[in-house]
Design a protein around this motif. Structure first.
Motif, PDB file in Angstrom:
ATOM      1  N   GLN A 190      -8.756 -18.075  -7.609  1.00  0.00           N
ATOM      2  CA  GLN A 190     -10.535 -18.070  -7.205  1.00  0.00           C
ATOM      3  C   GLN A 190     -10.932 -17.458  -5.469  1.00  0.00           C
ATOM      4  O   GLN A 190     -11.440 -18.498  -4.588  1.00  0.00           O
ATOM      5  N   ILE A 191      -9.542 -16.913  -4.389  1.00  0.00           N
ATOM      6  CA  ILE A 191     -10.339 -16.190  -3.527  1.00  0.00           C
ATOM      7  C   ILE A 191     -10.331 -15.274  -3.467  1.00  0.00           C
ATOM      8  O   ILE A 191     -10.256 -13.987  -4.426  1.00  0.00           O
ATOM      9  N   PRO A 192     -11.644 -14.695  -2.969  1.00  0.00           N
ATOM     10  CA  PRO A 192     -12.522 -13.765  -2.461  1.00  0.00           C
ATOM     11  C   PRO A 192     -11.897 -12.346  -1.899  1.00  0.00           C
ATOM     12  O   PRO A 192     -10.825 -12.401  -1.379  1.00  0.00           O
ATOM     13  N   LEU A 193     -11.881 -11.434  -2.642  1.00  0.00           N
ATOM     14  CA  LEU A 193     -11.115  -9.952  -2.141  1.00  0.00           C
ATOM     15  C   LEU A 193     -11.872  -9.381  -2.565  1.00  0.00           C
ATOM     16  O   LEU A 193     -12.822  -9.104  -3.072  1.00  0.00           O
ATOM     17  N   ASP A 194     -12.122  -7.754  -1.393  1.00  0.00           N
ATOM     18  CA  ASP A 194     -12.610  -6.671  -1.880  1.00  0.00           C
ATOM     19  C   ASP A 194     -11.392  -5.156  -1.293  1.00  0.00           C
ATOM     20  O   ASP A 194     -11.952  -4.460  -2.218  1.00  0.00           O
ATOM     21  N   CYS A 195     -10.590  -5.204  -0.882  1.00  0.00           N
ATOM     22  CA  CYS A 195      -9.680  -4.321  -1.002  1.00  0.00           C
ATOM     23  C   CYS A 195      -7.966  -4.761  -1.094  1.00  0.00           C
ATOM     24  O   CYS A 195      -7.933  -5.762  -0.541  1.00  0.00           O
ATOM     25  N   VAL A 196      -7.845  -4.186  -1.293  1.00  0.00           N
ATOM     26  CA  VAL A 196      -6.387  -3.953  -1.296  1.00  0.00           C
ATOM     27  C   VAL A 196      -5.648  -2.330  -0.463  1.00  0.00           C
ATOM     28  O   VAL A 196      -6.360  -1.047  -0.998  1.00  0.00           O
ATOM     29  N   TYR A 197      -4.798  -2.511   0.038  1.00  0.00           N
ATOM     30  CA  TYR A 197      -4.355  -1.537   1.072  1.00  0.00           C
ATOM     31  C   TYR A 197      -2.883  -0.815   0.278  1.00  0.00           C
ATOM     32  O   TYR A 197      -2.328  -1.332  -0.426  1.00  0.00           O
ATOM     33  N   LEU A 198      -2.799   0.622   0.309  1.00  0.00           N
ATOM     34  CA  LEU A 198      -2.320   1.151   0.236  1.00  0.00           C
ATOM     35  C   LEU A 198      -1.812   1.803   0.911  1.00  0.00           C
ATOM     36  O   LEU A 198      -1.185   3.079   1.431  1.00  0.00           O
ATOM     37  N   ASP A 199      -0.245   1.412   1.661  1.00  0.00           N
ATOM     38  CA  ASP A 199       0.616   1.901   2.824  1.00  0.00           C
ATOM     39  C   ASP A 199       1.464   3.292   2.055  1.00  0.00           C
ATOM     40  O   ASP A 199       1.480   3.802   0.878  1.00  0.00           O
ATOM     41  N   ILE A 200       2.208   3.512   3.051  1.00  0.00           N
ATOM     42  CA  ILE A 200       3.187   5.249   2.620  1.00  0.00           C
ATOM     43  C   ILE A 200       3.454   5.209   1.507  1.00  0.00           C
ATOM     44  O   ILE A 200       3.670   6.079   0.388  1.00  0.00           O
ATOM     45  N   ASP A 201       3.943   4.770   0.344  1.00  0.00           N
ATOM     46  CA  ASP A 201       4.709   4.128  -0.885  1.00  0.00           C
ATOM     47  C   ASP A 201       4.087   4.885  -2.278  1.00  0.00           C
ATOM     48  O   ASP A 201       4.529   5.810  -2.843  1.00  0.00           O
ATOM     49  N   TYR A 202       2.472   4.886  -1.996  1.00  0.00           N
ATOM     50  CA  TYR A 202       1.689   5.785  -2.913  1.00  0.00           C
ATOM     51  C   TYR A 202       1.913   6.632  -2.356  1.00  0.00           C
ATOM     52  O   TYR A 202       1.178   7.759  -4.126  1.00  0.00           O
ATOM     53  N   MET A 203       2.656   7.414  -1.616  1.00  0.00           N
ATOM     54  CA  MET A 203       2.762   9.066  -1.724  1.00  0.00           C
ATOM     55  C   MET A 203       3.712  10.125  -2.532  1.00  0.00           C
ATOM     56  O   MET A 203       4.938   8.800  -2.501  1.00  0.00           O
ATOM     57  N   GLU A 204       3.660  10.893  -2.596  1.00  0.00           N
ATOM     58  CA  GLU A 204       4.873  11.374  -3.466  1.00  0.00           C
ATOM     59  C   GLU A 204       5.510  11.781  -1.704  1.00  0.00           C
ATOM     60  O   GLU A 204       5.466  13.060  -1.240  1.00  0.00           O
ATOM     61  N   ARG A 205       7.053  11.581  -1.450  1.00  0.00           N
ATOM     62  CA  ARG A 205       7.843  12.353  -0.841  1.00  0.00           C
ATOM     63  C   ARG A 205       6.871  11.627   0.880  1.00  0.00           C
ATOM     64  O   ARG A 205       6.632  12.592   1.798  1.00  0.00           O
ATOM     65  N   TYR A 206       5.625  10.495   0.728  1.00  0.00           N
ATOM     66  CA  TYR A 206       5.361  10.622   2.063  1.00  0.00           C
ATOM     67  C   TYR A 206       4.517  12.098   2.165  1.00  0.00           C
ATOM     68  O   TYR A 206       4.386  12.436   3.367  1.00  0.00           O
ATOM     69  N   LYS A 207       3.945  12.539   1.618  1.00  0.00           N
ATOM     70  CA  LYS A 207       3.228  13.774   1.756  1.00  0.00           C
ATOM     71  C   LYS A 207       1.841  13.087   1.880  1.00  0.00           C
ATOM     72  O   LYS A 207       1.382  12.786  -0.069  1.00  0.00           O
ATOM     73  N   ASP A 208       1.002  13.590   2.578  1.00  0.00           N
ATOM     74  CA  ASP A 208      -0.096  13.331   3.120  1.00  0.00           C
ATOM     75  C   ASP A 208      -0.901  13.979   1.464  1.00  0.00           C
ATOM     76  O   ASP A 208      -0.548  15.068   1.246  1.00  0.00           O
TER      77      ASP A 208
END
Ligand code: GLC
Length: 645
Positions: free
Chosen positions: A200-218
């Protein structure tokens, strides 16, 4: 050496130009340039460097330099404007990720200086000589603005008027944000959201750091880790959660990767002196660095964000844009040769450390930077001359695209590297701090300085980025973060998990974060007013109480808006702290929905603050609105407010 004349008078909003300055686009107001022989400070050119100096009286305070190490009063140290990827923010450092070249002297005389110059600058503020500031520019092509005013805040207003209005993010960006390097899969992200919901803790955003990418490709998403990404983003939106992916400056060298191939085909990457593509190693291995000095490259790179906005993404953080370079092939080869030659040898002190340095010196190496070339209006310009606007121009490329495509305040955007001017299209975060108690205080001190330079949407990695945190540190860090526009908990891979639900007694965390949500109507309004009126959100106490000696020297409390003073606890095992009240105020303790108030008289007091409480001081006659807490910013009832004070 050419010795120029010192006229000994201060100008009023005057611009002095020497040579052919690079257009940084920091200033939006038109000025007639004055020649440097009218420059009011003693100055000289020596070995191709322009320097000037001014004297300081014993009690003068020197403010400025935005995101920089050490105190609010910059006296007694030597700083450098040189955007640096340095994850050790110790007090012996001279620069961090930004170049905010604004300095202000306050005392009998009051004036501000903005050095609009994108190469390295050295600011010796009473370091070599206690009563002297000496500023040295690595070059002789610059614009310098001298700003006058009766008091520091007037000078800040002057400065902010010439650099333009600060970026305002979407309303939801004032919610609590959870980040970590990395939530690698959609399951990991879901676990964060579910765990916050459960606690029950408020939250609005979750971050995606470099590993969401395919081989760190922007601008790619790994479809194994995030299958049906667009659909997933939509689902999260239905839960009122925004996913915020990271974008790095370097573009991976890979056959068939369209962003890289377009960059090569159109010659969009930075070059070496002989016209080859400059290659450096970062997360993905070898990358090309977009030449953000070119307008065409900026609009090309900016439009690439569309890949993600088309999938429903509405917030980004730009990283590694100083730019950070781990190694170049050339540097690495040389180091490896040294290692090869050392094989089987008996290495003495010098040999061993030379070998070690060959590897440690590979990253962010000055020779590598010097070998990068940009195309500025058809001319090849060495990176050294423009280093400090590289990251700002990356962020500008995104910010300009967002404004054109979506209008103002629709997309969350903040960057690690920055220069004055980028404040018009983005915020900043203070980079890779540590889970150190001293960093709560350091990050507090950066807030007014960043505000002076127009960076209003800012904040630090709450809980600390590097190394392991403790439960009480996260709580105390969050209690500062309750007031910072960007309220994000972020930590490095390999460190202890510091999401609130990972600690005992999560209700303490709920209590703190709910206070943030209760204050959002107030904080958002204060933010928008500050942007609209070229004002600061956070001020040093000395701005408001210039004749009060204790307030003038106070560096562990800040004024917030027109109503408040904040004073977080920043020491471990402390059940409270001493606080100085420069006038009678109401001491308010906020915890979840609980509010306690106590009038306190001007002077020093010890205040008790439990780990689940946020201390706040409200000035006499002032009121602060509170709404009811909610699990998301979108669920806040911002109409029905209770007023405290
Ligand atoms: C840099 C950033 C940090 C991020 C990491 C991995 O160190 O400053 O915030 O988590 O890179 O992308």
């Amino acid at each position: 050496m050419k010795q120029l004349q010192n006229k000994g008078v201060y100008g009023y909003g005057e611009k002095f130009t020497l040579g052919n300055p690079i257009n940084t686009e920091a200033v939006i107001k038109q000025f007639d340039s004055l020649s440097v022989d009218k420059f009011p400070f003693e100055h000289k050119i020596e070995n191709g460097k322009f320097s000037f100096e001014f004297n300081m009286n014993e009690n003068d305070i020197v403010y400025g330099l935005g995101e920089a190490p050490r105190g609010i009063n910059k006296r007694g140290w030597v700083y450098e404007s040189f955007c640096a990827d340095d994850p050790f923010h110790t007090e012996t450092k001279s620069s961090l990720y930004a170049a905010h070249n604004f300095l202000m002297l306050s005392g009998e005389k009051n004036f501000g200086i903005f050095v609009d110059f994108p190469a390295k600058i050295r600011w010796d503020i009473g370091y070599s000589q206690t009563d002297k500031t000496v500023v040295t520019l690595n070059g002789e092509d610059f614009d310098i603005y001298i700003l006058d005013g009766k008091k520091p805040l007037d000078i800040v207003h002057e400065f902010r008027k010439i650099i333009g209005k600060s970026y305002i993010p979407p309303f939801w960006a004032f919610g609590y944000q959870q980040s970590r390097w990395s939530y690698e899969t959609n399951d990991a992200v879901d676990n964060v959201i579910d765990s916050y919901n459960k606690a029950q803790i408020p939250l609005d955003c979750v971050y995606l750091d470099i590993d969401y990418m395919e081989r760190y490709k922007d601008f790619t998403v790994d479809s194994k880790k995030f299958p049906e990404f667009a659909e997933y983003v939509k689902q999260k939106k239905q839960q009122e959660i925004h996913l915020i992916p990271i974008i790095d400056a370097g573009v991976k060298k890979e056959d068939g990767y369209s962003v890289y191939e377009e960059g090569i085909k159109n010659e969009y990457f930075c070059k070496t002196k002989d016209g080859q593509t400059f290659e450096g190693g970062v997360w993905p291995g070898i990358v090309g660095f977009p030449d953000f000095m070119q307008k065409e490259v900026r609009s090309w790179f900016g439009s690439k964000y569309k890949t993600l906005t088309d999938m429903g993404i509405d917030g980004f953080w730009n990283d590694m844009n100083e730019p950070a370079i781990f190694y170049t092939q050339n540097g690495l080869d040389k180091a490896l040769e040294k290692a090869e030659a050392a094989k089987g040898k008996n290495l003495d002190l010098c040999d061993f450390f030379a070998l070690k340095d060959a590897f440690t010196g590979l990253s962010n190496n000055s020779e590598d930077y010097s070998s990068i070339y940009h195309n500025i209006d058809g001319k090849m310009v060495c990176h050294d001359r423009v280093h400090n606007i590289y990251g700002a121009n990356m962020t500008k490329s995104a910010g300009e695209y967002f404004e054109k495509e979506f209008g103002k305040s629709k997309i969350l955007m903040f960057s690690r590297a920055s220069y004055v001017g980028a404040h018009r299209t983005s915020g900043i975060w203070f980079g890779d701090n540590h889970s150190w108690w001293s960093h709560i205080l350091l990050n507090l001190k950066m807030l007014p300085s960043a505000n002076m330079c127009g960076f209003l949407y800012c904040g630090a990695d709450l809980g600390g980025f590097n190394e392991n945190c403790t439960r009480d540190l996260v709580l105390r860090f969050l209690a500062l973060g309750v007031f910072t526009p960007l309220m994000r908990n972020h930590s490095a891979c390999g460190t202890r998990n510091q999401e609130c639900y990972n600690f005992e007694n999560t209700s303490d965390f709920k209590d703190i974060i709910e206070v943030r949500y209760r204050l959002i109507p107030y904080l958002y309004k204060t933010f928008c007013n500050a942007s609209e009126n070229d004002d600061m959100i956070f001020r040093p106490l000395s701005f408001d109480y210039p004749d009060d000696k204790i307030a003038r020297e106070c560096e562990n409390q800040l004024m917030l808006g027109d109503e408040c003073m904040i004073c977080p606890v920043y020491e471990q095992n402390a059940s409270g702290r001493y606080v100085y009240l420069p006038e009678d105020m109401t001491f308010v303790k906020l915890s979840g929905e609980n509010v306690s108030t106590q009038p306190l008289e001007k002077g020093v007091h010890y205040i008790d603050v439990a780990l689940n409480e946020v201390p706040l001081f409200i000035k006499k006659g002032k009121k602060v609105p509170l709404c009811k807490p909610a699990m998301r910013t979108s669920l806040l009832d911002t109409e029905n407010l209770e007023f405290i004070g």
